[in-house]
Design a protein around this motif. Structure first.
Motif, PDB file in Angstrom:
ATOM      1  N   PHE A   1      40.814  40.845   5.558  1.00 31.82           N
ATOM      2  CA  PHE A   1      40.577  39.694   4.661  1.00 31.82           C
ATOM      3  C   PHE A   1      42.063  39.397   4.312  1.00 31.82           C
ATOM      4  O   PHE A   1      42.818  38.238   4.031  1.00 31.82           O
ATOM      5  CB  PHE A   1      40.180  40.312   3.501  1.00 31.82           C
ATOM      6  CG  PHE A   1      40.080  39.413   2.647  1.00 31.82           C
ATOM      7  CD1 PHE A   1      38.623  38.790   2.169  1.00 31.82           C
ATOM      8  CD2 PHE A   1      40.678  39.942   1.228  1.00 31.82           C
ATOM      9  CE1 PHE A   1      38.953  37.520   1.227  1.00 31.82           C
ATOM     10  CE2 PHE A   1      41.107  39.237   0.037  1.00 31.82           C
ATOM     11  CZ  PHE A   1      39.544  38.206  -0.120  1.00 31.82           C
ATOM     12  N   ARG A   2      43.600  40.649   3.697  1.00 29.18           N
ATOM     13  CA  ARG A   2      44.266  40.554   4.885  1.00 29.18           C
ATOM     14  C   ARG A   2      45.445  39.565   5.394  1.00 29.18           C
ATOM     15  O   ARG A   2      45.807  38.635   4.606  1.00 29.18           O
ATOM     16  CB  ARG A   2      45.421  41.366   4.102  1.00 29.18           C
ATOM     17  CG  ARG A   2      45.041  42.620   3.285  1.00 29.18           C
ATOM     18  CD  ARG A   2      45.689  43.943   2.973  1.00 29.18           C
ATOM     19  NE  ARG A   2      47.282  43.300   2.483  1.00 29.18           N
ATOM     20  CZ  ARG A   2      48.211  44.021   2.540  1.00 29.18           C
ATOM     21  NH1 ARG A   2      47.798  44.357   3.646  1.00 29.18           N
ATOM     22  NH2 ARG A   2      49.604  43.144   2.234  1.00 29.18           N
ATOM     23  N   ALA A   3      44.726  39.566   6.642  1.00 26.14           N
ATOM     24  CA  ALA A   3      45.171  38.170   7.670  1.00 26.14           C
ATOM     25  C   ALA A   3      44.984  37.411   7.544  1.00 26.14           C
ATOM     26  O   ALA A   3      46.024  36.406   7.267  1.00 26.14           O
ATOM     27  CB  ALA A   3      44.864  37.860   8.989  1.00 26.14           C
ATOM     28  N   LYS A   4      44.086  36.643   6.270  1.00 24.81           N
ATOM     29  CA  LYS A   4      43.868  35.030   6.013  1.00 24.81           C
ATOM     30  C   LYS A   4      44.319  35.302   4.175  1.00 24.81           C
ATOM     31  O   LYS A   4      44.862  33.585   4.624  1.00 24.81           O
ATOM     32  CB  LYS A   4      42.182  34.761   5.461  1.00 24.81           C
ATOM     33  CG  LYS A   4      41.662  33.802   5.003  1.00 24.81           C
ATOM     34  CD  LYS A   4      42.664  32.379   5.921  1.00 24.81           C
ATOM     35  CE  LYS A   4      41.067  31.542   5.128  1.00 24.81           C
ATOM     36  NZ  LYS A   4      41.807  30.177   6.355  1.00 24.81           N
ATOM     37  N   PHE A   5      44.859  36.315   3.651  1.00 24.62           N
ATOM     38  CA  PHE A   5      45.012  36.662   2.219  1.00 24.62           C
ATOM     39  C   PHE A   5      46.100  37.115   1.851  1.00 24.62           C
ATOM     40  O   PHE A   5      45.687  38.066   0.827  1.00 24.62           O
ATOM     41  CB  PHE A   5      44.000  36.378   1.732  1.00 24.62           C
ATOM     42  CG  PHE A   5      43.103  35.133   1.173  1.00 24.62           C
ATOM     43  CD1 PHE A   5      42.762  34.052   1.304  1.00 24.62           C
ATOM     44  CD2 PHE A   5      41.665  35.717   1.994  1.00 24.62           C
ATOM     45  CE1 PHE A   5      41.226  33.241   1.301  1.00 24.62           C
ATOM     46  CE2 PHE A   5      40.590  34.894   2.107  1.00 24.62           C
ATOM     47  CZ  PHE A   5      40.763  33.673   1.538  1.00 24.62           C
ATOM     48  N   PRO A   6      47.727  37.092   2.764  1.00 23.61           N
ATOM     49  CA  PRO A   6      48.202  37.741   2.858  1.00 23.61           C
ATOM     50  C   PRO A   6      48.934  38.182   1.985  1.00 23.61           C
ATOM     51  O   PRO A   6      49.504  39.522   1.558  1.00 23.61           O
ATOM     52  CB  PRO A   6      49.313  37.583   3.827  1.00 23.61           C
ATOM     53  CG  PRO A   6      49.295  36.133   3.536  1.00 23.61           C
ATOM     54  CD  PRO A   6      47.706  35.457   3.425  1.00 23.61           C
ATOM     55  N   ASP A   7      49.078  37.841   0.498  1.00 23.62           N
ATOM     56  CA  ASP A   7      49.126  38.107  -0.706  1.00 23.62           C
ATOM     57  C   ASP A   7      48.895  39.204  -1.348  1.00 23.62           C
ATOM     58  O   ASP A   7      49.006  39.666  -2.499  1.00 23.62           O
ATOM     59  CB  ASP A   7      49.607  36.730  -1.857  1.00 23.62           C
ATOM     60  CG  ASP A   7      51.149  35.624  -1.075  1.00 23.62           C
ATOM     61  OD1 ASP A   7      51.551  36.829   0.162  1.00 23.62           O
ATOM     62  OD2 ASP A   7      50.679  34.173  -1.383  1.00 23.62           O
ATOM     63  N   VAL A   8      47.992  39.037  -1.186  1.00 22.93           N
ATOM     64  CA  VAL A   8      47.074  40.030  -2.137  1.00 22.93           C
ATOM     65  C   VAL A   8      46.939  41.716  -2.026  1.00 22.93           C
ATOM     66  O   VAL A   8      47.590  42.236  -1.337  1.00 22.93           O
ATOM     67  CB  VAL A   8      45.624  39.847  -1.341  1.00 22.93           C
ATOM     68  CG1 VAL A   8      44.856  40.501  -0.051  1.00 22.93           C
ATOM     69  CG2 VAL A   8      44.075  40.509  -2.419  1.00 22.93           C
ATOM     70  N   GLN A   9      46.190  41.856  -2.960  1.00 22.69           N
ATOM     71  CA  GLN A   9      47.548  43.496  -3.318  1.00 22.69           C
ATOM     72  C   GLN A   9      45.538  44.501  -2.916  1.00 22.69           C
ATOM     73  O   GLN A   9      44.517  43.916  -2.525  1.00 22.69           O
ATOM     74  CB  GLN A   9      47.284  43.624  -4.616  1.00 22.69           C
ATOM     75  CG  GLN A   9      48.407  43.691  -4.699  1.00 22.69           C
ATOM     76  CD  GLN A   9      48.982  43.427  -6.287  1.00 22.69           C
ATOM     77  OE1 GLN A   9      48.804  45.181  -6.682  1.00 22.69           O
ATOM     78  NE2 GLN A   9      49.368  42.922  -7.688  1.00 22.69           N
ATOM     79  N   VAL A  10      45.365  45.724  -2.506  1.00 22.17           N
ATOM     80  CA  VAL A  10      44.441  46.835  -1.382  1.00 22.17           C
ATOM     81  C   VAL A  10      44.400  47.640  -2.769  1.00 22.17           C
ATOM     82  O   VAL A  10      45.139  48.550  -2.993  1.00 22.17           O
ATOM     83  CB  VAL A  10      44.670  46.946  -0.360  1.00 22.17           C
ATOM     84  CG1 VAL A  10      43.753  47.963  -0.013  1.00 22.17           C
ATOM     85  CG2 VAL A  10      45.280  45.970   0.536  1.00 22.17           C
ATOM     86  N   ALA A  11      43.444  47.343  -3.356  1.00 20.50           N
ATOM     87  CA  ALA A  11      42.579  48.486  -4.299  1.00 20.50           C
ATOM     88  C   ALA A  11      42.567  49.756  -3.494  1.00 20.50           C
ATOM     89  O   ALA A  11      42.122  49.340  -2.136  1.00 20.50           O
ATOM     90  CB  ALA A  11      41.804  47.291  -4.638  1.00 20.50           C
ATOM     91  N   ALA A  12      42.811  51.443  -3.910  1.00 24.44           N
ATOM     92  CA  ALA A  12      41.905  52.286  -3.762  1.00 24.44           C
ATOM     93  C   ALA A  12      40.580  52.159  -3.647  1.00 24.44           C
ATOM     94  O   ALA A  12      40.168  53.035  -2.910  1.00 24.44           O
ATOM     95  CB  ALA A  12      43.033  53.759  -3.927  1.00 24.44           C
ATOM     96  N   SER A  13      40.623  51.550  -4.758  1.00 28.19           N
ATOM     97  CA  SER A  13      38.819  51.963  -5.135  1.00 28.19           C
ATOM     98  C   SER A  13      38.350  51.087  -5.882  1.00 28.19           C
ATOM     99  O   SER A  13      39.164  49.985  -6.161  1.00 28.19           O
ATOM    100  CB  SER A  13      38.674  53.164  -6.084  1.00 28.19           C
ATOM    101  OG  SER A  13      39.543  53.414  -6.961  1.00 28.19           O
TER     102      SER A  13
END
Length: 361
Positions: A64-76
């Motif tokens: 998903f981040r490869a397509k939308f690189p600016d998104v932050q990853v939530a831990a939960s």
């Protein structure tokens, strides 16, 4: 082969920003189905701002981040639900888990945007109806085969303008390509998890029947399902059909299947035929076979003659901007809550009523 897999098919975004950057912040969670990419593209194209992504599987998050690189990853999941900036959570979870996720989103005070089918049981439907009525929060549904297909959007506009008179019957065909062995997750073959073929794929078609006819309810007259060609997956269904009668006297017929042949250039020859008192419309959504016409073909026949319109680039995808404005303004212009859930109700009832056909082997 272009667009060979319906699970990953995503129309090119057609930006129609209705909000300023940062005005509508959303998150994506539970990325089990590829429709999450198209859902995200639609919201971004309408001006939404993607802040978070969450999934328990790091590989799905990385993709998903490869397509939308600016998104932050939530831990939960809780991290994005507890973020006061997030107004809506988009999700494409395992089908049987979508209602529970949506209820958590709603109880967190946010709106929910789920892939179809939005739920798999009548008990889930009752819980969703109670929660949305009590809180006023939205349980929006990505019925992509209408809202993310320009030919279908144009058909709705033509019907509203009276191009074919009153709609009498909608025939909706939804063939899909199953893909190579091993390309689908285990849950895809488990009826309890995907909901059955009429609940799953069929939800697209029942929604179109209600929308194009203007009906608000329907009775399932007959339905059948079968597993004709996948005996190695005993809980799977690769064929289904149903006949419904709507509360305004119009009728609908749906056939869905997993029998798209390898020789077709796309993942499914989705077609819809809409019969009116003064004419008819045929949609050849994803391909006009044996031609170079591409996707989004609309054929109109009425008193003025015969027309073939390629809708690509003509009308866009207004649902996404309307949904964002509905969430901000607390209106119902993209799709009413009752319509979204009525389509789901008919889908589940058709699945429950279906006669199981035994293939001759």
């Amino acid at each position: 082969m272009p667009n060979s897999d319906g699970a990953t098919y995503a129309p090119a975004p057609m930006p129609q920003p209705l909000v300023k950057p940062g005005e509508f912040i959303f998150a994506a969670a539970h990325l089990h189905h590829g429709h999450i990419y198209a859902m995200t593209e639609g919201l971004l194209g309408a001006g939404g701002t993607l802040k978070w992504v969450y999934d328990a599987d790091p590989a799905r998050v990385a993709a998903f981040r490869a397509k939308f690189p600016d998104v932050q990853v939530a831990a939960s999941e809780a991290q994005l639900l507890n973020d006061p900036e997030v107004r809506l959570v988009a999700s494409a979870a395992i089908t049987s888990e979508r209602a529970a996720i949506g209820l958590r989103v709603i109880e967190a005070g946010k709106d929910y945007f789920t892939d179809k089918a939005p739920l798999t049981t009548l008990e889930q439907l009752d819980a969703v109806r109670e929660a949305t009525a009590r809180t006023g929060r939205k349980y929006a549904v990505y019925y992509s085969e209408r809202i993310h297909v320009e030919a279908a959007v144009l058909a709705g506009q033509l019907i509203e303008r009276g191009a074919i008179g009153a709609v009498l019957q909608v025939t909706s065909l939804g063939p899909h390509r199953i893909g190579a062995p091993g390309s689908r997750p285990d849950w895809f073959y488990d009826r309890d998890q995907f909901g059955g073929i009429l609940c799953d794929i069929g939800s697209h078609n029942f929604e179109q029947m209600l929308y194009f006819t203007g009906a608000t309810d329907a009775e399932v007259v007959s339905a059948t399902v079968a597993n004709y060609s996948h005996p190695e997956h005993s809980a799977f269904e690769d064929f289904g059909d149903a006949h419904i009668v709507m509360n305004n006297g119009s009728t609908g017929f749906v056939r869905v299947d997993w029998f798209t042949p390898d020789g077709l250039r796309t993942w499914g020859d989705g077609r819809t035929i809409i019969l009116g008192t003064d004419g008819y419309i045929e949609l050849r959504k994803y391909i006009n076979i044996a031609t170079d016409d591409g996707a989004d073909n609309l054929f109109l026949v009425n008193k003025d003659g015969e027309q073939h319109i390629n809708a690509t680039g003509r009308v866009g995808y207004p649902f996404f901007g309307a949904l964002i404005r509905d969430c901000l303004d607390r209106t119902e212009t993209a799709m009413t809550q009752e319509h979204a859930l009525k389509a789901a109700e008919i889908s589940v009832k058709a699945q429950l009523a279906a006669r199981v056909l035994t293939p001759a082997r």
